[in-house]
Design a protein around this motif. Structure first.
Motif, PDB file in Angstrom:
ATOM      1  N   SER A   1       0.814  -1.215   0.000  1.00 44.79           N
ATOM      2  CA  SER A   1       0.000   0.000   0.000  1.00 44.79           C
ATOM      3  C   SER A   1       0.849   1.266   0.000  1.00 44.79           C
ATOM      4  O   SER A   1       0.597   2.181  -0.782  1.00 44.79           O
ATOM      5  CB  SER A   1      -0.933  -0.012   1.206  1.00 44.79           C
TER       6      SER A   1
ATOM      7  N   GLN B   1      -1.959  -1.891  -7.801  1.00 41.25           N
ATOM      8  CA  GLN B   1      -2.341  -1.982  -9.211  1.00 41.25           C
ATOM      9  C   GLN B   1      -1.637  -3.123  -9.935  1.00 41.25           C
ATOM     10  O   GLN B   1      -2.136  -3.638 -10.935  1.00 41.25           O
ATOM     11  CB  GLN B   1      -2.033  -0.658  -9.912  1.00 41.25           C
TER      12      GLN B   1
ATOM     13  N   SER C   1       2.172   1.941  -3.345  1.00 39.10           N
ATOM     14  CA  SER C   1       1.162   1.989  -4.420  1.00 39.10           C
ATOM     15  C   SER C   1       1.334   0.845  -5.416  1.00 39.10           C
ATOM     16  O   SER C   1       1.214   1.026  -6.624  1.00 39.10           O
ATOM     17  CB  SER C   1       1.211   3.343  -5.144  1.00 39.10           C
TER      18      SER C   1
END
Length: 112
Positions: free
Chosen positions: A19, A25, A22
Motif C-alpha cells: 500500500s 495496481q 502503491s
C-alpha cells in the motif's frame, strides 16, 4: 519466533508494504501467480542437480542455508499475497485438502 507469527500478521504486513508503495495496481492474481512461479523456480535452482545428501550439506552451511531460506520466504510471501487477493483462506484450504487426500489415499496395512 514472536507471538504475532501468524499468516494473518504476514498478510497484514504485506498489505501495508504494498500500500505505501502503491503496488496494488500490479498485484493482480495473474501477476502474483507468475511471480510465485518465478520464485518457485529460484528455489528449485538452489537444489537442481544435487543429490539429497548434497542438499542436506548445503542446508547445514549457514551461508547456503540463508540463500535457500530467502527463496522459501519469497515463495511464502507471494503465496500469501496471491491467496489474499483471491480470497483464499490458506489454513482452511490446506486442512480441506488433507481431509480429501485422507479419503483418497487411505493408509495401507503395510505402512511403517
Amino acid at each position: 519466533m514472536n507471538d504475532d507469527a501468524t499468516i494473518e500478521s504476514v498478510r497484514d504486513r504485506l498489505r501495508d508494504f504494498a500500500s505505501v508503495r502503491s503496488w496494488g495496481q500490479f498485484h493482480t492474481p495473474k501477476n502474483l501467480a507468475m511471480a510465485l512461479g518465478g520464485e518457485v523456480g529460484e528455489l528449485l535452482a538452489e537444489m537442481q542437480w544435487l543429490t539429497d545428501g548434497q542438499v542436506h550439506e548445503k542446508l547445514a552451511d549457514p551461508e547456503s542455508r540463508n540463500g535457500i531460506e530467502e527463496e522459501f520466504a519469497d515463495v511464502f510471501l507471494y503465496l500469501v499475497q496471491l491467496a489474499d487477493i483471491c480470497g483464499v483462506d490458506l489454513i482452511q484450504a490446506g486442512h480441506a485438502k488433507i481431509t480429501r487426500n485422507d479419503g483418497r489415499f487411505p493408509p495401507s496395512s503395510d505402512a511403517s
